[in-house]
Design a protein around this motif. Structure first.
Motif, PDB file in Angstrom:
ATOM      1  N   HIS A 138      -9.172   7.600  -0.176  1.00  0.00           N
ATOM      2  CA  HIS A 138      -7.790   7.140   0.003  1.00  0.00           C
ATOM      3  C   HIS A 138      -7.079   8.187   0.864  1.00  0.00           C
ATOM      4  O   HIS A 138      -6.808   9.296   0.422  1.00  0.00           O
ATOM      5  CB  HIS A 138      -7.099   7.018  -1.356  1.00  0.00           C
ATOM      6  N   GLY A 181      -2.292   6.172   3.475  1.00  0.00           N
ATOM      7  CA  GLY A 181      -2.388   4.941   2.702  1.00  0.00           C
ATOM      8  C   GLY A 181      -3.613   4.109   2.992  1.00  0.00           C
ATOM      9  O   GLY A 181      -3.905   3.165   2.248  1.00  0.00           O
ATOM     10  N   ALA A 237       0.854  -1.193   0.000  1.00  0.00           N
ATOM     11  CA  ALA A 237       0.000   0.000   0.000  1.00  0.00           C
ATOM     12  C   ALA A 237       0.890   1.244   0.000  1.00  0.00           C
ATOM     13  O   ALA A 237       1.586   1.520   0.974  1.00  0.00           O
ATOM     14  CB  ALA A 237      -0.916  -0.001   1.223  1.00  0.00           C
ATOM     15  N   TRP A 238       0.874   1.954  -1.104  1.00  0.00           N
ATOM     16  CA  TRP A 238       1.706   3.148  -1.217  1.00  0.00           C
ATOM     17  C   TRP A 238       0.923   4.361  -0.737  1.00  0.00           C
ATOM     18  O   TRP A 238      -0.110   4.701  -1.301  1.00  0.00           O
ATOM     19  CB  TRP A 238       2.138   3.356  -2.672  1.00  0.00           C
ATOM     20  N   PRO A 239       1.384   5.053   0.330  1.00  0.00           N
ATOM     21  CA  PRO A 239       0.677   6.249   0.810  1.00  0.00           C
ATOM     22  C   PRO A 239       0.683   7.336  -0.265  1.00  0.00           C
ATOM     23  O   PRO A 239       1.748   7.670  -0.808  1.00  0.00           O
ATOM     24  CB  PRO A 239       1.495   6.683   2.033  1.00  0.00           C
TER      25      PRO A 239
END
Length: 364
Positions: free
Chosen positions: A264, A268, A242-244
């Motif tokens: 979103h 993240g 999970a890319w912030p």
């Protein structure tokens, strides 16, 4: 024979698979009539090119992609006869190898278009292909029997019903063994290009006439690159992290009469607020609209699923999304007693181990 095939295709209908099969048969018949011999893969290539020239928009037809790729896999995977091999062993080996190659050819298309990968195809093809041959023969015999010997029709019907049941019921394998099939985000064009190039290079380099040192190195390199690219398509490892995003992002889904919003957060975490509903024809918008869009965005999991209230246009697709995206928490805004959709959602949340919260006014 050619005239009969054209008439048969006209009766059956002009779908991409029918046009491809009929075109290949006509090309093959023409080549034999001209006393020419050529590789079957060349017959397929010429037929596909002719169909594109005749109808350029066919390149956007998913059916054309599927039938061409699957046939290419069958042709490439057709093994050479082995000396001293029994007929049963040869038939089994041919069926397995062609099924494996057909699935390999279909892998990037199925992953990109249907966002799904399955390992069940090899086993299903090995069962369904012979059964489909029985279906076709029994149906043709029934047509003839109807005209000349109607007493044979009940027997034809029994054979046809049994073979059809084998074709349709064999697909239930993925229900019995669900881990044989899973959803994936659509792969990048780069991953597909690497996979196709590696397979093509391996096929070229394995030819006996290309048995040189450079070709041997190319064969070894492509033999490694092809399964690595296949695993990349089947697993999509970058989406497991999970890319912030660093900022707040909100996406609203077009679900007609209803609501669905993806939030979103900068850290993240992902929250889906409402999940659309079911259309008039019974389609689950959670499965047909929201799920595919989440996968396109590279999402594998949700942190929170919030259902504001239990109206069908807000809760309809929630249970499906919970089962696939396995949120950590499910929030229910206005619970309704004895509501089937709420009960289904609660059961789905319990099945995936999601915490159940009933939110109240004033909570933070």
């Amino acid at each position: 024979a050619a005239a009969t095939l054209v008439a048969y295709a006209a009766v059956v209908g002009g779908g991409a698979s029918v046009m491809r099969a009929t075109g290949m048969a006509l090309v093959g018949i023409s080549m034999q009539w001209l006393d020419q011999r050529g590789a079957v893969v060349n017959v397929l290539a010429l037929t596909a090119a002719a169909l594109v020239v005749a109808d350029p928009l066919i390149i956007f037809d998913i059916g054309f992609w599927l039938t061409t790729a699957a046939t290419a896999g069958l042709v490439v995977g057709l093994p050479s006869p082995s000396a001293g091999e029994s007929r049963v062993h040869a038939w089994t080996r041919t069926l397995v190898l062609t099924s494996v190659w057909a699935e390999a050819a279909l892998l990037p298309i199925v992953a990109a278009v249907f966002q799904q990968v399955t390992l069940a195809g090899v086993a299903l093809s090995a069962v369904a292909i012979p059964a489909m041959g029985v279906v076709q023969v029994a149906a043709l015999v029934a047509v003839v029997a109807d005209a000349v010997a109607p007493a044979l029709l009940p027997a034809c019907g029994l054979v046809l019903a049994a073979a059809t049941a084998v074709v349709t019921e064999s697909a239930r394998l993925v229900d019995v063994v669900p881990w044989l099939s899973w959803r994936v985000p659509p792969p990048s064009w780069a991953a597909i290009a690497v996979y196709v190039a590696a397979v093509a290079l391996w096929l070229v380099s394995r030819r006996a006439s290309a048995d040189t040192a450079p070709m041997a190195r190319l064969r070894r390199a492509s033999a490694v690159a092809a399964p690595v690219a296949a695993a990349w398509i089947a697993c999509s490892p970058l989406t497991l992290v999970a890319w912030p995003p660093g900022d707040l992002r909100v996406q609203l889904f077009d679900v007609g009469q209803g609501d669905a919003t993806l939030v979103h957060f900068p850290n993240g975490r992902r929250m889906l607020v409402d999940a659309g509903g079911a259309t008039g024809d019974g389609r689950d918008l959670g499965q047909r609209v929201i799920g595919p869009t989440l996968r396109v965005r590279g999402l594998r999991r949700l942190d929170y699923l919030v259902v504001t209230h239990a109206d069908r246009d807000h809760i309809g697709g929630a249970a499906t999304l919970v089962r696939e995206f396995r949120p950590a928490e499910v929030w229910m805004g206005v619970p309704v007693a004895d509501d089937a959709a709420t009960a289904d959602l609660r059961a789905a949340a319990d099945a995936v181990g999601a915490a159940w919260r009933e939110s109240r006014r004033g909570e933070r």
